[in-house]
Design an enzyme around this catalytic site. Structure first.
Site, PDB file in Angstrom:
ATOM      1  N   LYS A  14       0.732  -1.048   0.020  1.00 15.40           N
ATOM      2  CA  LYS A  14      -0.008   0.109  -0.239  1.00 15.40           C
ATOM      3  C   LYS A  14       1.053   1.254  -0.073  1.00 15.40           C
ATOM      4  O   LYS A  14       0.622   2.023  -0.771  1.00 15.40           O
ATOM      5  CB  LYS A  14      -0.873   0.249   1.249  1.00 15.40           C
ATOM      6  N   ARG A  89      -9.588   1.091   8.511  1.00 16.45           N
ATOM      7  CA  ARG A  89      -9.237  -0.414   9.031  1.00 16.45           C
ATOM      8  C   ARG A  89     -10.147  -1.212   9.883  1.00 16.45           C
ATOM      9  O   ARG A  89      -9.878  -2.424  10.218  1.00 16.45           O
ATOM     10  CB  ARG A  89      -7.604  -0.345  10.019  1.00 16.45           C
ATOM     11  N   ARG A 128      11.836  -5.629   5.627  1.00 18.19           N
ATOM     12  CA  ARG A 128      11.755  -4.144   5.729  1.00 18.19           C
ATOM     13  C   ARG A 128      12.244  -3.758   7.399  1.00 18.19           C
ATOM     14  O   ARG A 128      12.884  -2.905   7.621  1.00 18.19           O
ATOM     15  CB  ARG A 128      10.477  -3.522   5.673  1.00 18.19           C
ATOM     16  N   ARG A 134      11.522  -0.251  12.225  1.00 21.10           N
ATOM     17  CA  ARG A 134       9.982  -0.195  12.882  1.00 21.10           C
ATOM     18  C   ARG A 134       9.816  -1.505  13.727  1.00 21.10           C
ATOM     19  O   ARG A 134      10.153  -2.737  13.192  1.00 21.10           O
ATOM     20  CB  ARG A 134       9.091  -0.515  11.697  1.00 21.10           C
ATOM     21  N   ARG A 146      -0.574  -9.018  13.648  1.00 21.06           N
ATOM     22  CA  ARG A 146      -1.352  -8.004  12.676  1.00 21.06           C
ATOM     23  C   ARG A 146      -1.907  -8.596  11.780  1.00 21.06           C
ATOM     24  O   ARG A 146      -3.200  -8.075  11.105  1.00 21.06           O
ATOM     25  CB  ARG A 146      -0.123  -7.111  11.947  1.00 21.06           C
TER      26      ARG A 146
HETATM   27  P1  B4P Z   1       4.013  -1.794   2.167  1.00 17.32           P
HETATM   28  O1  B4P Z   1       3.473  -3.010   1.685  1.00 17.32           O
HETATM   29  O2  B4P Z   1       4.179  -0.542   0.990  1.00 17.32           O
HETATM   30  O3  B4P Z   1       3.565  -1.516   3.469  1.00 17.32           O
HETATM   31  P2  B4P Z   1       2.104  -1.092   3.984  1.00 17.32           P
HETATM   32  O4  B4P Z   1       1.196  -2.311   3.534  1.00 17.32           O
HETATM   33  O5  B4P Z   1       1.939   0.445   3.491  1.00 17.32           O
HETATM   34  O6  B4P Z   1       2.321  -1.165   5.531  1.00 17.32           O
HETATM   35  P3  B4P Z   1       1.769  -1.579   6.711  1.00 17.32           P
HETATM   36  O7  B4P Z   1       0.321  -2.038   6.692  1.00 17.32           O
HETATM   37  O8  B4P Z   1       2.612  -2.514   7.296  1.00 17.32           O
HETATM   38  O9  B4P Z   1       1.704  -0.157   7.696  1.00 17.32           O
HETATM   39  P4  B4P Z   1       0.823   0.925   8.185  1.00 17.32           P
HETATM   40  O10 B4P Z   1       1.718   2.099   8.228  1.00 17.32           O
HETATM   41  O11 B4P Z   1      -0.530   1.023   7.492  1.00 17.32           O
HETATM   42  O12 B4P Z   1       5.602  -2.324   2.292  1.00 17.32           O
HETATM   43  C1  B4P Z   1       6.013  -3.537   2.966  1.00 17.32           C
HETATM   44  C2  B4P Z   1       7.599  -3.939   2.463  1.00 17.32           C
HETATM   45  O13 B4P Z   1       7.202  -4.804   1.179  1.00 17.32           O
HETATM   46  C3  B4P Z   1       8.301  -2.797   1.886  1.00 17.32           C
HETATM   47  O14 B4P Z   1       9.818  -3.276   2.606  1.00 17.32           O
HETATM   48  C4  B4P Z   1       8.337  -2.928   0.557  1.00 17.32           C
HETATM   49  O15 B4P Z   1       9.575  -2.204  -0.059  1.00 17.32           O
HETATM   50  C5  B4P Z   1       8.066  -4.204   0.148  1.00 17.32           C
HETATM   51  N1  B4P Z   1       7.240  -4.287  -1.128  1.00 17.32           N
HETATM   52  C6  B4P Z   1       6.154  -3.695  -1.602  1.00 17.32           C
HETATM   53  N2  B4P Z   1       5.809  -3.880  -2.874  1.00 17.32           N
HETATM   54  C7  B4P Z   1       6.662  -5.162  -2.968  1.00 17.32           C
HETATM   55  C8  B4P Z   1       6.544  -5.936  -4.138  1.00 17.32           C
HETATM   56  N3  B4P Z   1       5.849  -6.025  -5.435  1.00 17.32           N
HETATM   57  N4  B4P Z   1       7.631  -6.934  -4.203  1.00 17.32           N
HETATM   58  C9  B4P Z   1       8.510  -7.329  -3.111  1.00 17.32           C
HETATM   59  N5  B4P Z   1       8.433  -6.181  -2.080  1.00 17.32           N
HETATM   60  C10 B4P Z   1       7.427  -5.211  -2.064  1.00 17.32           C
HETATM   61  O16 B4P Z   1       0.293   0.642   9.869  1.00 17.32           O
HETATM   62  C11 B4P Z   1       1.254   0.324  10.665  1.00 17.32           C
HETATM   63  C12 B4P Z   1       0.454   0.146  12.003  1.00 17.32           C
HETATM   64  O17 B4P Z   1      -0.292   1.395  12.516  1.00 17.32           O
HETATM   65  C13 B4P Z   1      -0.739  -0.818  11.849  1.00 17.32           C
HETATM   66  O18 B4P Z   1      -0.340  -2.161  12.411  1.00 17.32           O
HETATM   67  C14 B4P Z   1      -1.587  -0.222  12.972  1.00 17.32           C
HETATM   68  O19 B4P Z   1      -1.139  -0.566  14.581  1.00 17.32           O
HETATM   69  C15 B4P Z   1      -1.388   1.053  13.131  1.00 17.32           C
HETATM   70  N6  B4P Z   1      -2.404   1.891  12.054  1.00 17.32           N
HETATM   71  C16 B4P Z   1      -2.270   2.352  11.005  1.00 17.32           C
HETATM   72  N7  B4P Z   1      -3.315   2.833  10.553  1.00 17.32           N
HETATM   73  C17 B4P Z   1      -4.396   2.472  11.421  1.00 17.32           C
HETATM   74  C18 B4P Z   1      -5.676   2.626  11.627  1.00 17.32           C
HETATM   75  N8  B4P Z   1      -6.357   3.254  10.310  1.00 17.32           N
HETATM   76  N9  B4P Z   1      -6.532   2.232  12.532  1.00 17.32           N
HETATM   77  C19 B4P Z   1      -5.609   1.791  13.576  1.00 17.32           C
HETATM   78  N10 B4P Z   1      -4.210   1.649  13.553  1.00 17.32           N
HETATM   79  C20 B4P Z   1      -3.662   1.860  12.574  1.00 17.32           C
END
Ligand code: B4P
Length: 195
Positions: A14, A89, A128, A134, A146
């Site tokens: 995302k 979420r 990551r 993190r 998670r």
């Molecule tokens: P991404 O996949 O981009 O990470 P994400 O889904 O955005 O992150 P996440 O869900 O963990 O975090 P968030 O900040 O929303 O990247 C992951 C890795 O994969 C990276 O290293 C990237 O380089 C790699 N990658 C990406 N695409 C790839 C591909 N095609 N091939 C190979 N590798 C690839 O949330 C973090 C925490 O914050 C949550 O757990 C929660 O506690 C809190 N939170 C956030 N929003 C909330 C909400 N609305 N309500 C309540 N809590 C919330």
């Protein structure tokens, strides 16, 4: 206004795809994860509260997140559209978002959900965690927790938007640029339909 939700489990891409999509489409990026991490880095009361939940792999309480989103809107009144990343979420967050957008006389145009298998997700997040500092990415138990929260609390958001016929799955495995092209194709079609 064109408002998009990028949906999917932790690590599904995302954040990675959002950065490219906001550049291409001129949308304002609203990542609740990024906003919470900023609060944590600045050691604000909200950040300190949020950190305790994030470190355990739990969701931050709805009222905290919804208040933060409301205040983000106040600071971006001229946006021509938003890309929501990691929000909503929970079902309650989805209902709150629909209401906030209604007040702005707009709505969600589409929910694009990145589909990635669990073992690939674990691999990406642990990877990551080696460089991001993190805490929620370094421990496999927290990562699995998670996913559990995603299944029990976040999948209801998908159901909410399926009922509204706004939900579409996108293959989230493969190269970042191939996934970006699939997302762009789908957004272009939605934009044409909404024009
Ligand atoms: P991404 O996949 O981009 O990470 P994400 O889904 O955005 O992150 P996440 O869900 O963990 O975090 P968030 O900040 O929303 O990247 C992951 C890795 O994969 C990276 O290293 C990237 O380089 C790699 N990658 C990406 N695409 C790839 C591909 N095609 N091939 C190979 N590798 C690839 O949330 C973090 C925490 O914050 C949550 O757990 C929660 O506690 C809190 N939170 C956030 N929003 C909330 C909400 N609305 N309500 C309540 N809590 C919330």
């Amino acid at each position: 206004m064109f408002n998009l939700i990028l949906f999917g489990p932790p690590g599904s891409g995302k954040g990675t795809q959002s950065e490219k999509l906001v550049d291409k489409y001129g949308l304002v990026h609203l990542s609740t994860g990024n906003l919470l991490r900023e609060e944590i880095a600045n050691k604000t009361p909200l950040g300190l509260e949020a950190k305790a939940f994030i470190d355990k792999g739990q969701l931050v309480p709805d009222e905290v997140v919804i208040g933060m989103v409301d205040s983000f809107f106040e600071h971006h009144k001229d946006a021509k559209g938003f890309l929501f990343d990691g929000f909503p979420r929970t079902a309650a967050q989805a209902v709150a978002l629909d209401k906030l957008l209604e007040l702005k006389k707009t709505e969600i145009a589409a929910v694009l959900a990145l589909e990635v298998g669990e073992e690939e997700l674990v691999k990406r997040l642990l990877n990551r965690g080696k460089t991001s500092g993190r805490s929620d990415d370094s421990d496999e138990d927290v990562i699995r927790k998670r996913f559990n929260v995603y299944m029990t609390e976040t999948s209801a958001v998908g159901d909410h938007y399926k009922k509204a016929r706004k939900f579409q799955n996108i293959k989230g495995e493969g190269s970042v640029s191939d996934i970006f092209n699939s997302l762009s194709d789908s957004i272009d079609k939605k934009m044409k339909k909404n024009a």
